[in-house]
Design a protein around this motif. Sequence first.
Motif, PDB file in Angstrom:
ATOM      1  N   ILE A  57       0.955  -1.105   0.045  1.00  0.00           N
ATOM      2  CA  ILE A  57      -0.050  -0.033  -0.009  1.00  0.00           C
ATOM      3  C   ILE A  57       0.807   1.208  -0.029  1.00  0.00           C
ATOM      4  CG2 ILE A  57      -1.582   1.408   1.347  1.00  0.00           C
ATOM      5  CD1 ILE A  57      -2.755  -1.140   2.352  1.00  0.00           C
ATOM      6  N   ASP A  58       1.795   1.273   0.873  1.00  0.00           N
ATOM      7  CA  ASP A  58       2.712   2.364   0.814  1.00  0.00           C
ATOM      8  C   ASP A  58       3.548   2.501  -0.367  1.00  0.00           C
ATOM      9  OD1 ASP A  58       2.125   2.830   3.504  1.00  0.00           O
ATOM     10  OD2 ASP A  58       3.856   1.708   4.282  1.00  0.00           O
ATOM     11  N   TYR A  61       0.362   0.273  -4.443  1.00  0.00           N
ATOM     12  CA  TYR A  61      -0.148  -0.897  -5.379  1.00  0.00           C
ATOM     13  C   TYR A  61      -1.619  -1.231  -4.636  1.00  0.00           C
ATOM     14  CZ  TYR A  61       4.338  -1.669  -7.370  1.00  0.00           C
ATOM     15  OH  TYR A  61       5.614  -1.539  -8.055  1.00  0.00           O
ATOM     16  N   LEU A  62      -2.228  -0.213  -4.401  1.00  0.00           N
ATOM     17  CA  LEU A  62      -3.578  -0.286  -3.626  1.00  0.00           C
ATOM     18  C   LEU A  62      -4.673  -1.319  -4.436  1.00  0.00           C
ATOM     19  CD1 LEU A  62      -5.570   0.058  -1.452  1.00  0.00           C
ATOM     20  CD2 LEU A  62      -5.990   2.372  -2.307  1.00  0.00           C
ATOM     21  N   GLN A  63      -4.790  -0.827  -5.686  1.00  0.00           N
ATOM     22  CA  GLN A  63      -5.576  -1.291  -6.868  1.00  0.00           C
ATOM     23  C   GLN A  63      -5.143  -2.832  -7.067  1.00  0.00           C
ATOM     24  OE1 GLN A  63      -5.948   1.008 -10.140  1.00  0.00           O
ATOM     25  NE2 GLN A  63      -7.258   2.444  -9.513  1.00  0.00           N
ATOM     26  N   LEU A  66      -6.261  -4.764  -3.681  1.00  0.00           N
ATOM     27  CA  LEU A  66      -7.709  -4.992  -3.662  1.00  0.00           C
ATOM     28  C   LEU A  66      -8.044  -6.006  -4.669  1.00  0.00           C
ATOM     29  CD1 LEU A  66      -9.214  -1.418  -3.177  1.00  0.00           C
ATOM     30  CD2 LEU A  66      -8.894  -3.161  -1.382  1.00  0.00           C
ATOM     31  N   THR A 107      -5.904  -3.859   4.738  1.00  0.00           N
ATOM     32  CA  THR A 107      -6.245  -2.527   3.639  1.00  0.00           C
ATOM     33  C   THR A 107      -7.338  -2.005   3.976  1.00  0.00           C
ATOM     34  OG1 THR A 107      -5.280  -4.379   1.990  1.00  0.00           O
ATOM     35  CG2 THR A 107      -6.256  -2.419   1.022  1.00  0.00           C
ATOM     36  N   SER A 108      -8.528  -2.569   4.222  1.00  0.00           N
ATOM     37  CA  SER A 108      -9.778  -1.889   4.703  1.00  0.00           C
ATOM     38  C   SER A 108      -9.542  -0.722   5.574  1.00  0.00           C
ATOM     39  CB  SER A 108     -10.994  -2.723   4.962  1.00  0.00           C
ATOM     40  OG  SER A 108     -10.611  -3.359   6.220  1.00  0.00           O
ATOM     41  N   VAL A 111      -6.410   1.982   4.211  1.00  0.00           N
ATOM     42  CA  VAL A 111      -6.504   3.120   3.421  1.00  0.00           C
ATOM     43  C   VAL A 111      -7.219   4.326   3.676  1.00  0.00           C
ATOM     44  CG1 VAL A 111      -8.755   2.078   2.335  1.00  0.00           C
ATOM     45  CG2 VAL A 111      -7.262   2.894   0.773  1.00  0.00           C
ATOM     46  N   LEU A 114      -5.666   7.579   3.586  1.00  0.00           N
ATOM     47  CA  LEU A 114      -5.388   8.130   2.218  1.00  0.00           C
ATOM     48  C   LEU A 114      -6.331   8.970   1.483  1.00  0.00           C
ATOM     49  CD1 LEU A 114      -3.784   4.918   0.677  1.00  0.00           C
ATOM     50  CD2 LEU A 114      -2.479   6.852   1.626  1.00  0.00           C
TER      51      LEU A 114
END
Length: 135
Positions: A57-58, A61-63, A66, A107-108, A111, A114
């Motif tokens: 995430i940092d 690469y969030l998408q 998910l 992640t939930s 995020v 952000l």
Amino acid sequence: MDKGDAMSAQAPTSTQTESGQGEPTMDEDTKPSVIAWIGSIQIFLMMLIGVCAGWLIDAGYLQFILATGTIMTTLGMFMLSLCTKYWQILLAKAFCLGIGSGLLGLTSVAVIPLYFRKKRMVATGIAATGSSTGE
């Protein structure tokens, strides 16, 4: 045709073979300690993958996280419904669901900062409250 003939004329069910003997189910021939490995591996992978997901995430690469987590969790649930053997359940639940849930679980909540600048704590509190209902 008496009742005995009608019973023998039926097609075998999922728990009855053609010889008339029942197939052993997983809980009949598998020790509880062996079954416990499924949940233990799943929880371990959730925690381990959750840390790696934080790093991803940092890195931005969030998408990817998910999409991969959603696909793995969905695939694991669907495949779990088809499992008949221990190793299949181990792969579907422990590994596929463990990795997928690890990618989505942290992640939930991670995020939230952000996307929220104002009232960040309220948003985090709502996300944490919703986590008790499941993923």
